[in-house]
Scaffold this active site. Structure first.
Site, mmCIF file in Angstrom:
data_model
loop_
_atom_site.group_PDB
_atom_site.id
_atom_site.type_symbol
_atom_site.label_atom_id
_atom_site.label_comp_id
_atom_site.label_asym_id
_atom_site.label_seq_id
_atom_site.Cartn_x
_atom_site.Cartn_y
_atom_site.Cartn_z
ATOM 1 C CD GLU A 98 -9.591 -24.254 11.874
ATOM 2 O OE1 GLU A 98 -10.087 -25.383 11.973
ATOM 3 O OE2 GLU A 98 -9.089 -23.655 12.834
ATOM 4 C CB CYS A 111 -10.905 -13.633 12.506
ATOM 5 S SG CYS A 111 -9.325 -14.210 13.138
ATOM 6 C CB CYS A 118 1.959 -20.380 12.961
ATOM 7 S SG CYS A 118 2.697 -18.811 13.471
ATOM 8 C CB CYS A 122 3.023 -18.214 20.648
ATOM 9 S SG CYS A 122 3.665 -16.820 19.700
ATOM 10 C CB CYS A 125 -0.796 -19.920 19.865
ATOM 11 S SG CYS A 125 -1.751 -19.765 18.345
ATOM 12 C CB CYS A 343 -7.680 -15.394 20.160
ATOM 13 S SG CYS A 343 -8.187 -13.825 19.561
HETATM 14 N N1 SAH Z 1 0.586 -14.162 14.473
HETATM 15 C C1 SAH Z 1 -0.259 -13.043 14.752
HETATM 16 C C2 SAH Z 1 -1.733 -13.288 14.500
HETATM 17 C C3 SAH Z 1 -2.358 -14.588 14.983
HETATM 18 S S1 SAH Z 1 -2.736 -14.789 16.683
HETATM 19 C C4 SAH Z 1 -0.032 -12.569 16.160
HETATM 20 O O1 SAH Z 1 0.738 -13.183 16.881
HETATM 21 O O2 SAH Z 1 -0.580 -11.547 16.536
HETATM 22 C C5 SAH Z 1 -4.066 -13.750 17.061
HETATM 23 C C6 SAH Z 1 -4.110 -13.368 18.546
HETATM 24 O O3 SAH Z 1 -4.538 -14.465 19.374
HETATM 25 C C7 SAH Z 1 -2.759 -12.959 19.086
HETATM 26 O O4 SAH Z 1 -2.895 -11.802 19.866
HETATM 27 C C8 SAH Z 1 -2.380 -14.141 19.967
HETATM 28 O O5 SAH Z 1 -1.446 -13.778 20.924
HETATM 29 C C9 SAH Z 1 -3.706 -14.538 20.519
HETATM 30 N N2 SAH Z 1 -3.748 -15.889 21.060
HETATM 31 C C10 SAH Z 1 -3.034 -16.968 20.675
HETATM 32 N N3 SAH Z 1 -3.366 -18.043 21.412
HETATM 33 C C11 SAH Z 1 -4.334 -17.645 22.263
HETATM 34 C C12 SAH Z 1 -5.108 -18.306 23.249
HETATM 35 N N4 SAH Z 1 -4.971 -19.606 23.468
HETATM 36 N N5 SAH Z 1 -6.021 -17.588 23.929
HETATM 37 C C13 SAH Z 1 -6.198 -16.258 23.673
HETATM 38 N N6 SAH Z 1 -5.511 -15.591 22.738
HETATM 39 C C14 SAH Z 1 -4.583 -16.256 22.046
#
Ligand code: SAH
Length: 350
Positions: A98, A111, A118, A122, A125, A343
């Site tokens: 996406e 973006c 991935c 985390c 996420c 995000c």
């Molecule tokens: N792998 C990279 C880029 C992808 S995530 C990274 O970790 O930075 C992009 C951003 O979205 C990151 O800052 C991540 O921590 C944040 N993110 C992930 N899940 C989220 C959520 N449910 N709500 C808000 N931000 C989130």
């Protein structure tokens, strides 16, 4: 009679300009053809050899017999009530990633994804729930930007201004392809965008941050921090077990001495996880050690589980503490939530 299989065609955009020149020479053609083809492939984003009208029919045939152009295809496009657009992007092998277009008054940001799925896990996420399938190739990253650039002109009549690598995947685990894509995006032979308008966001892989510093990359760096206390950070981000905060800080200081650019910390404040004064003080201490800015980002719920957005008071507490100590801090509202484009919400739902 045995049928002879035709040799597999190569993806032409995997070739460097020199390799394309060699190909033409080996076929008894003039090397400058390579330059023409390269321009069609990158600057003009041709999807088909037939479009290359300054080549003879015979040359186009020659290319068709040896190569394919593996272009992405935007399968579906969803528009949020706030103007955000989310694309489901189909790759040549059928996998889907996406990408998101985020319009504001002054900017339009793309973006983009760097991997299919991935591997980082985390806990907050949505992308983490998809298995990592593979890395994206440079052209697949580049094509996401081109598709969004076209949508900018079509729907907003304005150019694309910024790119963030905050879609699916971890860019620093697909480093060489991300760098190759950015080279094309910033090159006059490609999209000619300024590197300072590009931000790569990472979960925080110390070794790769040092490598970026050594490579003297010109784009910006963001790190998803979310906690400056090892125990808390490890409880939601497994990467912290092998890349603890002390190592991350050292790598980021190295980045700053080499690149003279502040890193941006992305930080979500969650209820009962990192919303106490102690958490905020730990962040302040971390920020005083590493030249940085802080973006407090709104949580985008992915389920009813452990994570919930903290109160406005908790956010304000963070804001006051950081700002009064000279750390530039912004609160970032989510965009595109209604279509799961914000995000951490990218999970190929459709
Ligand atoms: N792998 C990279 C880029 C992808 S995530 C990274 O970790 O930075 C992009 C951003 O979205 C990151 O800052 C991540 O921590 C944040 N993110 C992930 N899940 C989220 C959520 N449910 N709500 C808000 N931000 C989130």
């Amino acid at each position: 009679m045995m049928e002879t299989e035709a040799p597999a065609k190569r993806d032409i955009r995997k070739l460097k300009l020199d390799e394309l020149k060699e190909f033409f020479v080996s076929q008894g053609e003039k090397p400058f053809r390579a330059q023409q083809v390269y321009e069609w492939l990158w600057k003009k984003s041709a999807k088909d050899f037939e479009q290359m009208t300054n080549l003879s029919v015979a040359t186009r045939e020659l290319l068709k017999n040896h190569f394919t152009i593996n272009h992405i295809h935007v399968d579906t496009m969803q528009r949020s009530e706030d103007g955000t657009i989310k694309n489901a992007v189909r790759l040549h092998d059928g996998l889907v990633v996406e990408s998101v277009l985020i319009p504001t008054e002054k900017r339009i940001t793309a973006c983009v994804s760097s991997q299919v799925g991935c591997s980082l896990g985390c806990a907050f996420c949505a992308t983490a729930r998809l298995k990592r399938m593979r890395n994206l190739n440079p052209d697949e990253i580049y094509d996401q930007v081109v598709a969004i650039q076209q949508q900018c002109e079509l729907f907003f009549g304005r150019p694309l201004t910024n790119i963030v690598f905050m879609g699916m995947g971890e860019p620093l685990l697909n480093y060489s392809n991300v760098i190759a894509a950015i080279e094309k995006i910033t090159s006059p032979q490609g999209l000619n965008m300024a590197a300072k308008r590009i931000t790569v966001s990472t979960v925080g892989i110390a070794k790769m941050i040092r490598k970026m510093a050594d490579d003297e990359v010109k784009f910006n760096l963001a790190v998803s921090l979310h906690s400056a206390i090892n125990k808390t950070r490890s409880s939601m981000m497994p990467i912290n077990d092998t890349n603890p905060l002390e190592e991350l800080a050292e790598a980021l200081k190295y980045w700053y001495t080499k690149r003279k650019k502040k890193v941006t910390f992305e930080y979500v404040v969650w209820k009962d996880i990192n919303d106490s004064k102690e958490d905020a003080l730990a962040l302040l201490k971390f920020c005083k050690n590493v030249p940085c800015k802080v973006n407090l980002i709104e949580y985008n719920p992915i389920d009813e589980g452990r994570f919930q957005q903290a109160s406005d008071e908790a956010l304000q507490m963070y804001m006051d503490l950081l700002e009064s100590n000279g750390i530039t801090t912004r609160i970032r509202k989510s965009r595109g939530k209604d279509i799961d484009a914000a995000c951490g919400q990218l999970a190929n739902k459709s």
